[in-house]
Design an enzyme around this catalytic site. Structure first.
Site, PDB file in Angstrom:
ATOM      1  N   GLY A 212      46.775  25.830  38.550  1.00 37.81           N
ATOM      2  CA  GLY A 212      45.593  26.671  38.685  1.00 37.81           C
ATOM      3  C   GLY A 212      45.973  28.122  38.745  1.00 37.81           C
ATOM      4  O   GLY A 212      47.157  28.486  38.879  1.00 37.81           O
ATOM      5  N   GLY A 215      45.683  32.201  43.686  1.00 35.44           N
ATOM      6  CA  GLY A 215      44.645  32.388  44.683  1.00 35.44           C
ATOM      7  C   GLY A 215      43.557  31.347  44.700  1.00 35.44           C
ATOM      8  O   GLY A 215      42.587  31.482  45.448  1.00 35.44           O
ATOM      9  N   THR A 216      43.691  30.280  43.910  1.00 29.93           N
ATOM     10  CA  THR A 216      42.634  29.271  43.855  1.00 29.93           C
ATOM     11  C   THR A 216      42.787  28.193  44.920  1.00 29.93           C
ATOM     12  O   THR A 216      41.919  27.322  45.023  1.00 29.93           O
ATOM     13  CB  THR A 216      42.606  28.608  42.464  1.00 29.93           C
ATOM     14  OG1 THR A 216      43.928  28.176  42.107  1.00 29.93           O
ATOM     15  CG2 THR A 216      42.104  29.579  41.417  1.00 29.93           C
ATOM     16  N   LYS A 218      45.942  26.285  45.782  1.00 31.37           N
ATOM     17  CA  LYS A 218      46.876  25.181  45.512  1.00 31.37           C
ATOM     18  C   LYS A 218      47.669  24.823  46.771  1.00 31.37           C
ATOM     19  O   LYS A 218      47.756  23.656  47.150  1.00 31.37           O
ATOM     20  CB  LYS A 218      47.816  25.583  44.365  1.00 31.37           C
ATOM     21  CG  LYS A 218      47.100  25.910  43.070  1.00 31.37           C
ATOM     22  CD  LYS A 218      48.065  26.206  41.940  1.00 31.37           C
ATOM     23  CE  LYS A 218      48.847  27.490  42.161  1.00 31.37           C
ATOM     24  NZ  LYS A 218      47.974  28.681  42.135  1.00 31.37           N
ATOM     25  N   GLU A 435      27.423  56.935  32.108  1.00 30.12           N
ATOM     26  CA  GLU A 435      27.055  55.726  32.845  1.00 30.12           C
ATOM     27  C   GLU A 435      25.591  55.359  32.600  1.00 30.12           C
ATOM     28  O   GLU A 435      25.246  54.171  32.544  1.00 30.12           O
ATOM     29  CB  GLU A 435      27.313  55.922  34.340  1.00 30.12           C
ATOM     30  CG  GLU A 435      28.765  56.211  34.700  1.00 30.12           C
ATOM     31  CD  GLU A 435      29.714  55.124  34.221  1.00 30.12           C
ATOM     32  OE1 GLU A 435      29.285  53.954  34.098  1.00 30.12           O
ATOM     33  OE2 GLU A 435      30.886  55.442  33.965  1.00 30.12           O
TER      34      GLU A 435
END
Length: 638
Positions: A212, A215-216, A218, A435
């Site tokens: 993965g 930061g997911t 694991k 912008e």
């Protein structure tokens, strides 16, 4: 340098200094060397008090009085500078009458037989031991990776062993990745009730590979499995197997599996497996040979490991495409669990987990936060909650409010606000219209994400303003019309500058880069070009879980095709520019009003943008003309 290592080096330096002082003090510093004739003169004059004879040498003491009549002046002065008893040494000659002269002078004398091996020991072995001790201390501190035993435990595994209470993680702490959690809950059942699966002849999987994006979660999942199963958890990184010495990695692999067998049932978790399990056969240097030897040992250990002992090997990586295929085959890592970035519901669940210990205000809407954080992984969401909490604490608020989350999200996405960066009026006008161009074009395209905020507050290193868009839902496919609308929004800033000022600035660099990449991907990756047909022209290997440019590869198409690709990319961008110019010309009133409010307030939120767009759509022609001719708008154009 490590504090502990520096402390040990000071000890080494102190030992060397003490050794030198001892050698100096125990040497012949206070002994005056006399010639044999001078020694016989002093003996005849009665100046010698005692003598010790050893292997051709005579040492002893001289009486202080009357030495100037016998010895040269410089030797007498040297003896006086030393002070105390005057020691001397001389080389003996073959003198049979020496003993009779010593008796006649009534001198105390004797002989001492010195051991030659003791002298050799002191002169050679002792310094060698000292230098070996210094080397051992340096090797013990070097690298910090040799365990508590230093050099003697260089082949020992550095796995950290956690018991059930030490992990502190269970499946209730894991959210947003339900499918992966359910897959790993079976591993817990393997460890808790192995007989349930063995009774039908089944075998427990040897290994589980979790893949993965960073930061997911694991590592969190692996700890949750150990916490739920209530078994020891041996954790280490793939890079910890390899040191500077050849054969260390293989020795540590063997030791790791020995520890696992002793603590069974247990879970062995290897984080960042790609550091250890990279595909073999690349390069011929010694470092690659050491890496392959370590990997071979891991493969052998996994083959010979008996899963009936209740030991499961788990590993995590975000680069599965570079792993050796021998690791991925059944019988080693039998199960592969893929963890994707969480969807909208997953992000909301993750936020709920992280705000359990946070005091929230009544206005906090976690569902809205989840919608505004597409692409955020679990670690990113945890960081968002922490940043918002720190901001609320900084301002002494009783609870964390929605404004704190908004500011934390802006800081993470756009960077730190640069309050001391002062722009001149002309630059502010360029940024405001730039912008506003993005925002107006985004509002006029039906296949783009809604604008949630427009700001001209400088942030980060180079961002002078930004337009933030929030998707209304998670998307997994992009249609051609959606990609073209995204390109239109990216070009809205540059086209607005040209429409209003007749000039352009460098602020559109990132927009142009992203628009060009999108157009090129449409042509080379997605086959969305009528001129080139249903073909792809880019075979660069990319990682499914890591962002960043792929390594350059030699192209496998002709120069004529390359020219056609460039022409198609240019055509897509030119057509997008024409569409955007028509849109902004038709929506000139909205463009001016949004830019005007930006210059006044610096930030336009979603509600304000809706009001401005509605007012511009309902304004009659004479009102539009009056608005364009108003002093405020004229000042914008100056």
């Amino acid at each position: 340098m490590d504090k502990k290592q520096t402390f040990s080096l000071w000890y080494v330096l102190a030992a060397v200094v003490v050794l030198l002082l001892i050698q100096d003090l125990s040497g012949n510093r206070h002994t005056q060397t006399l010639s044999y004739s001078e020694f016989k003169q002093a003996l005849a004059a009665g100046q010698v008090s005692d003598v010790v004879i050893t292997d051709g040498m005579a040492t002893g003491k001289l009486k202080a009085d009357g030495l100037d009549r016998i010895l040269p002046r410089e030797k007498v002065e040297a003896l006086e500078r030393v002070g105390g008893e005057h020691a001397f040494a001389t080389v003996l000659l073959d003198d049979p009458g020496l003993v009779a002269q010593l008796d006649a002078a009534k001198v105390r004398y004797g002989t001492v037989r010195q051991s030659r091996w003791l002298g050799a020991l002191l002169s050679w072995v002792a310094p060698a031991l000292v230098f070996f001790g210094i080397w051992w201390l340096l090797m013990k501190r070097m690298g910090g990776g040799m365990g508590h035993g230093g050099l003697m435990e260089i082949g020992k595994s550095k796995a950290k062993v956690y018991l059930q209470t030490d992990t502190g993680v269970s499946f209730k702490d894991v959210a947003g990745i339900d499918e992966a959690r359910e897959e790993l809950m079976e591993v817990v059942e393997f460890l808790k009730n192995p007989d349930r699966y063995r009774r039908l002849g089944g075998k427990i999987p040897k290994g589980v590979l979790i893949v993965g994006a960073p930061g997911t979660g694991k590592t969190l999942l692996a700890k949750a499995v150990a916490g739920e199963a209530g078994v020891p958890f041996l954790s280490l990184s793939g890079s910890e197997f390899v040191e500077m010495f050849v054969g260390v990695g293989a020795a540590r692999v063997r030791d790791l599996f020995e520890q696992a067998a002793a603590k069974a049932p247990c879970i062995v978790f290897i984080d960042e497996l790609d550091a250890l399990g990279k595909a073999r056969g690349v390069g011929m240097t010694g470092s690659h040979e050491e890496h392959e030897q370590t990997l071979n040992q891991l493969l052998v250990e996994m083959d010979g490991f008996d899963t009936n002992r209740g030991v499961i090997i788990m590993a995590a990586t975000n680069r599965p495409e570079i792993l050796d295929q021998a690791l991925l085959r059944p019988g080693r890592f039998d199960r592969h669990v893929a963890i994707d970035r969480p969807d909208l519901n997953g992000r909301r669940q993750i936020l709920e987990v992280h705000v359990k210990q946070v005091t929230l205000a009544a206005d906090v809407d976690l569902a809205a936060l989840a919608a505004r954080t597409p692409g955020f992984a679990g670690a990113d969401l945890a960081n968002l909650v922490n940043e918002a909490t720190l901001r609320a604490a900084k301002h002494d608020k009783p609870a964390v409010g929605m404004t704190d989350f908004d500011e934390a999200l802006d800081r993470i996405v756009a960077g730190l606000e640069k309050k001391n960066r002062v722009m001149n009026p002309t630059e502010r006008k360029f940024v405001a219209f730039h912008e506003a161009g993005h925002a107006v074009v985004a509002e006029m395209r039906k296949n783009t994400d809604r604008v949630s905020k427009v700001s001209i507050i400088p942030r980060g290193i180079a961002a002078l303003g930004y337009t933030q868009q929030s998707p209304t839902e998670d998307r997994y496919l992009m249609r051609r019309s959606e990609l073209l609308d995204r390109i239109d929004v990216l070009l809205g800033g540059r086209v607005a500058e040209m429409l209003v000022f007749g000039d352009m600035s460098t602020g559109a660099e990132n927009d142009l880069q992203r628009a060009t990449d999108l157009a090129r991907h449409m042509v080379t990756h997605y086959g969305m070009s009528d001129a080139l047909g249903l073909a792809t022209f880019d075979r660069r290997p990319t990682s499914a879980f890591l962002a960043g440019p792929a390594p350059a590869q030699p192209r496998d198409y002709s120069e004529r095709t390359a020219e056609a690709i460039d022409a198609e990319v240019r055509r897509i961008l030119d057509e997008a520019r024409e569409r955007v110019a028509q849109t902004l010309t038709a929506q000139r009133t909205a463009l001016d009003r949004v830019a005007q409010v930006l210059l006044e307030r610096e930030v336009v939120d979603r509600a304000t943008l809706d009001e401005l767009m509605a007012e511009s759509a309902q304004a009659p022609a004479e009102r539009i003309a009056a608005s364009v001719a108003s002093p405020a708008v004229q000042d914008l154009h100056q």
